[in-house]
Design a protein around this motif. Structure first.
Motif, mmCIF file in Angstrom:
data_model
loop_
_atom_site.group_PDB
_atom_site.id
_atom_site.type_symbol
_atom_site.label_atom_id
_atom_site.label_comp_id
_atom_site.label_asym_id
_atom_site.label_seq_id
_atom_site.Cartn_x
_atom_site.Cartn_y
_atom_site.Cartn_z
ATOM 1 N N THR A 176 0.847 -1.180 0.000
ATOM 2 C CA THR A 176 0.000 0.000 0.000
ATOM 3 C C THR A 176 0.889 1.237 0.000
ATOM 4 O O THR A 176 1.870 1.303 0.749
ATOM 5 N N MET A 177 0.561 2.196 -0.839
ATOM 6 C CA MET A 177 1.373 3.406 -0.934
ATOM 7 C C MET A 177 0.994 4.392 0.169
ATOM 8 O O MET A 177 -0.182 4.578 0.476
ATOM 9 N N ASP A 178 2.002 5.012 0.763
ATOM 10 C CA ASP A 178 1.775 6.048 1.766
ATOM 11 C C ASP A 178 1.190 7.297 1.111
ATOM 12 O O ASP A 178 1.677 7.717 0.049
ATOM 13 N N PRO A 179 0.173 7.897 1.727
ATOM 14 C CA PRO A 179 -0.369 9.145 1.195
ATOM 15 C C PRO A 179 0.702 10.239 1.063
ATOM 16 O O PRO A 179 0.691 11.007 0.106
ATOM 17 N N MET A 180 1.656 10.292 2.004
ATOM 18 C CA MET A 180 2.710 11.294 1.933
ATOM 19 C C MET A 180 3.566 11.106 0.679
ATOM 20 O O MET A 180 3.874 12.066 -0.026
ATOM 21 N N CYS A 181 3.929 9.871 0.380
ATOM 22 C CA CYS A 181 4.723 9.595 -0.818
ATOM 23 C C CYS A 181 3.931 9.968 -2.071
ATOM 24 O O CYS A 181 4.484 10.525 -3.013
ATOM 25 N N GLN A 182 2.634 9.665 -2.067
ATOM 26 C CA GLN A 182 1.802 10.005 -3.216
ATOM 27 C C GLN A 182 1.762 11.519 -3.439
ATOM 28 O O GLN A 182 1.803 11.980 -4.579
ATOM 29 N N ARG A 183 1.697 12.286 -2.355
ATOM 30 C CA ARG A 183 1.702 13.752 -2.493
ATOM 31 C C ARG A 183 3.040 14.249 -3.030
ATOM 32 O O ARG A 183 3.089 15.190 -3.802
ATOM 33 N N ILE A 184 4.127 13.616 -2.625
ATOM 34 C CA ILE A 184 5.467 14.062 -3.053
ATOM 35 C C ILE A 184 5.677 13.824 -4.541
ATOM 36 O O ILE A 184 6.082 14.719 -5.273
ATOM 37 N N HIS A 185 5.423 12.606 -5.014
ATOM 38 C CA HIS A 185 5.735 12.301 -6.422
ATOM 39 C C HIS A 185 4.525 12.266 -7.353
ATOM 40 O O HIS A 185 4.688 12.203 -8.567
ATOM 41 N N GLY A 186 3.331 12.306 -6.802
ATOM 42 C CA GLY A 186 2.135 12.373 -7.639
ATOM 43 C C GLY A 186 1.677 11.051 -8.226
ATOM 44 O O GLY A 186 0.727 11.011 -9.003
#
Length: 87
Positions: A45-55
């Protein structure tokens, strides 16, 4: 001399080594020669923080192959290059 600059995006700050994309730019003294980019299924599962950083989102990578399937292709892209990366 041919160089390759690598950039990885990770899916989670809690799960080490879970890559969701890799990009490579190969260049020499004349400039950029070619580029390579692929999404990878990180298998977690991808971290929401990582998703915000790299899109990148889980929907974007859920149909992508795992990095283990891309390693041979990535190695071919890097062959003969001096690799430049950061950590």
């Amino acid at each position: 001399m041919l160089y390759a600059a690598l950039d990885f995006e990770t899916a989670s700050g809690r799960t080490a080594g879970r890559i969701c994309s890799v990009g490579v730019v190969r260049f020499d003294e004349q400039g950029t020669q070619d580029e390579y980019y692929t999404l990878c299924d990180p298998g977690c599962t991808m971290d929401p923080m990582c998703q915000r950083i790299h899109g990148l989102t889980e929907a974007m990578v859920e149909v992508a192959p795992p990095i283990s399937h891309m390693l041979a292709e990535l190695c071919a892209v890097l062959e003969g290059c001096t690799v430049v990366a950061h950590c």
